[in-house]
Enzyme design. Sequence first.
Site, short mmCIF file in Angstrom:
data_model
loop_
_atom_site.label_atom_id
_atom_site.label_comp_id
_atom_site.label_asym_id
_atom_site.label_seq_id
_atom_site.Cartn_x
_atom_site.Cartn_y
_atom_site.Cartn_z
NE ARG A 44 -63.64 -33.50 48.61
CZ ARG A 44 -63.64 -33.27 47.30
NH1 ARG A 44 -62.84 -33.97 46.52
NH2 ARG A 44 -64.44 -32.39 46.78
NE ARG A 103 -62.34 -39.33 42.76
CZ ARG A 103 -61.88 -39.64 43.98
NH1 ARG A 103 -62.08 -40.82 44.49
NH2 ARG A 103 -61.22 -38.75 44.69
CG ASP A 131 -52.26 -31.80 40.52
OD1 ASP A 131 -52.81 -32.75 39.93
OD2 ASP A 131 -52.87 -30.75 40.80
CG HIS A 132 -54.62 -35.60 41.41
ND1 HIS A 132 -54.59 -34.28 41.04
CD2 HIS A 132 -55.73 -35.75 42.17
CE1 HIS A 132 -55.65 -33.66 41.55
NE2 HIS A 132 -56.37 -34.54 42.25
CB SER A 150 -63.68 -36.33 43.90
OG SER A 150 -63.59 -36.84 42.60
CG ASP A 171 -59.65 -31.18 41.32
OD1 ASP A 171 -58.94 -32.20 41.36
OD2 ASP A 171 -60.05 -30.59 42.34
C1 MIC Z 1 -60.08 -35.01 45.12
O1 MIC Z 1 -59.68 -34.14 45.87
O2 MIC Z 1 -60.90 -35.87 45.48
C2 MIC Z 1 -59.58 -35.03 43.69
C3 MIC Z 1 -58.74 -36.25 43.54
O3 MIC Z 1 -58.77 -33.91 43.46
C4 MIC Z 1 -60.79 -35.02 42.77
C5 MIC Z 1 -60.49 -35.23 41.36
C6 MIC Z 1 -60.21 -36.64 41.00
O4 MIC Z 1 -60.79 -37.57 41.56
O5 MIC Z 1 -59.40 -36.82 40.09
C7 MIC Z 1 -61.67 -33.78 42.87
O6 MIC Z 1 -61.66 -33.11 43.87
O7 MIC Z 1 -62.47 -33.53 41.95
FE1 SF4 Z 2 -55.18 -32.54 45.11
FE2 SF4 Z 2 -57.83 -32.88 45.34
FE3 SF4 Z 2 -56.24 -32.93 47.47
FE4 SF4 Z 2 -56.62 -30.67 46.25
S1 SF4 Z 2 -58.18 -31.87 47.30
S2 SF4 Z 2 -54.65 -31.44 46.98
S3 SF4 Z 2 -56.76 -31.31 44.12
S4 SF4 Z 2 -56.26 -34.40 45.79
#
Ligand code: MIC
Ligand code: SF4
Length: 647
Positions: free
Chosen positions: A380, A542, A65-66, A540, A120
């Site tokens: 965010r 990550r 999905d990313h 995140s 995640d």
């Molecule tokens: C995000 O919302 O920052 C992400 C991208 O979903 C991350 C995961 C990632 O960096 O792959 C998260 O929330 O953990």
């Molecule tokens: Fe995707 Fe992370 Fe955004 Fe949720 S917060 S939509 S998991 S990038």
Amino acid sequence: MMALNITEKILHAHRVAGDFEPGSELAIRIDQTLTQDATGTMAMLQFEAMGLDRVRTDPAVSYVDHNTVQVGPENADDHRYLRTAAAHYGLVYSKPGNGICHQLHLERFAEPGKTLLGADSHTPTAGGMGMLAMGAGGLDVAVAMGGGPFYLTMPRVAQVALTGRLRPWVCAKDVILKVLERLSTKGNVGVVLEYGGPGVRSLDVPDRATITNMGAECGVTTSIFPSDARTRRFLGIVGRADAWRELQADTGARYDQVIPLDLASVEPMAAAPHSPGNVVTVASLAGMPVDQVLIGSCTNGSYRDLKMAARIFKGRRIHPSVECGVAPGSRRILTALARDGSLGDLLDAGVRLLENACGFCIGNSMSPRADAVSLRTSNRNFEGRSGTPSAQVYLVSPEIAAMAALNGKMCDPRTTDLLAPRIRLPRSLPDDDAMFLFPPPPAERAAMPVERGPSIGEPPHNEPLPENLDGEVLIKVGDRITTDHIMPAGARLKHRSNVPVYAQYVFEPVDPGFAGRAAALRDAGGHGVIVAGESYGQGSSREHAALCPMYLGVKAVVALSFERIHAANLINFGILPLTLKRPDDLETLAQGQRVRIPCLRRRLEAGEPLQLFAGDNDHETSVCCCLTDRQRDIVLAGGLLNYTVES
Ligand code: MIC
Ligand code: SF4
């Protein structure tokens, strides 16, 4: 029998080792796992490096999905690897375009009373279904996929006691923004927010999921709601009535803290730039011109959210100067909107229909113009996350976003003549498994090849922790450094499977020279140290924010405090999280200084305090290395992968 709260009930039912003393380490059994493609390729590679033949959780789901933009071959290479590895090792695979992992998991797999570990940070979305759902680094999830327990600090449980009902134009997004206003984004490590009280009954599962989703921004371990008649109804809507079971706190259950919240007192709220904790009222922003409005994400991409926007847009037009995009959280939601005519209302109003994916939220599409004001329903608004460093991003509810899209400016709908639409959930959401691939029977799996494109490499190897740390402060950063600062996503996201390339961008938004300096020190045999203020590693999950610094030779991060998932990731990649015992010592540390920690291994093994000497005059700084025995052994081994393969 002691009266238990919901969190305790689930922890008791899943305990593998450890005791229930707050602050001590507890190992729990994980029932379900989820990964997404930005964290999942590395998690899958790490799973393979552990030499296991199949996943043990039921289900283990691999979502895409990313990285769905597919500019160049990298994304599609990752997808093929994930799809073939899923078939080989027994995971469910969700194809790109199916939807966002958290929304899909809520609809298709989440079950009250079970545990879910996800690579995640917004995995707690499933807490809206009464699951104990936590975010973790990919390596921790890989271990859980293999049947290993998950280690967490026994949390303190705070009850958010809800009373009253939400007023017109106020919704779940405003509730979680209100909670963020009270709790802020730091200082909540090791807390579970458990929602209770009579107000719970007025919230549907998707509303609850919005609240537990964005609880992640408080930095809590997770958030959870009871499982009640509303939960049963939602499970019926998504065709899984059998998965329902009731889950309530016992009468007289204890909480470490109670946070009362009268839903009727909540107003429309917004998080102003550049933090989800920077909460203000919508009324205070009324009249502010808006350039872009984006509705969707795992926070507000539900049927209710998009239908709300459609009802507000019906028969009206998006303001000429506003760009408005809508991204459904899943295909099922898109199909339902198409069937009931809402999609037509959205299109007639002039919205851009975006893919059912993370898209704008992770900044790999729909970046606004320079200096734009962008209103988003996501979770965010860190500086630069939209892909436009100068953009001002405000986080709001779908109703506030839709009103601004019509008016070209921020508007408090309570001051207009418009009646707040009342949205009811449909009787059922269309069945849709077309983009889920379920694993073949076990006997056929071994013969299915795992296909790797050119960008899929081995996970980088780390050496055991050195006897003496001798190196340099590579960078000194301030408070509330997020993992988006450390390891930017957006245009860089496609390099997630290629650590040597992705590592070139460590700290890019803060100091583009960092990676070059770190690599030079590493190549000269020195050890890198990062110095930071409070709440290092927000946001995140990550693990690349630890993995890539590891690749660049970083051995320690010295900070005033750390966020939970990031601290665990540092340990998992053999980097020492060191907390300053005297906050004033932060002043004495500077970029470029030489730093030494003599007899590091020996002292850690003996449980002796560490001494850090910095600068030309060898100024002694007291640091605390608060690790459990297990964590200490992981760091000594050079990370969890070495530790797991060795043990
Ligand atoms: C995000 O919302 O920052 C992400 C991208 O979903 C991350 C995961 C990632 O960096 O792959 C998260 O929330 O953990
Ligand atoms: Fe995707 Fe992370 Fe955004 Fe949720 S917060 S939509 S998991 S990038």
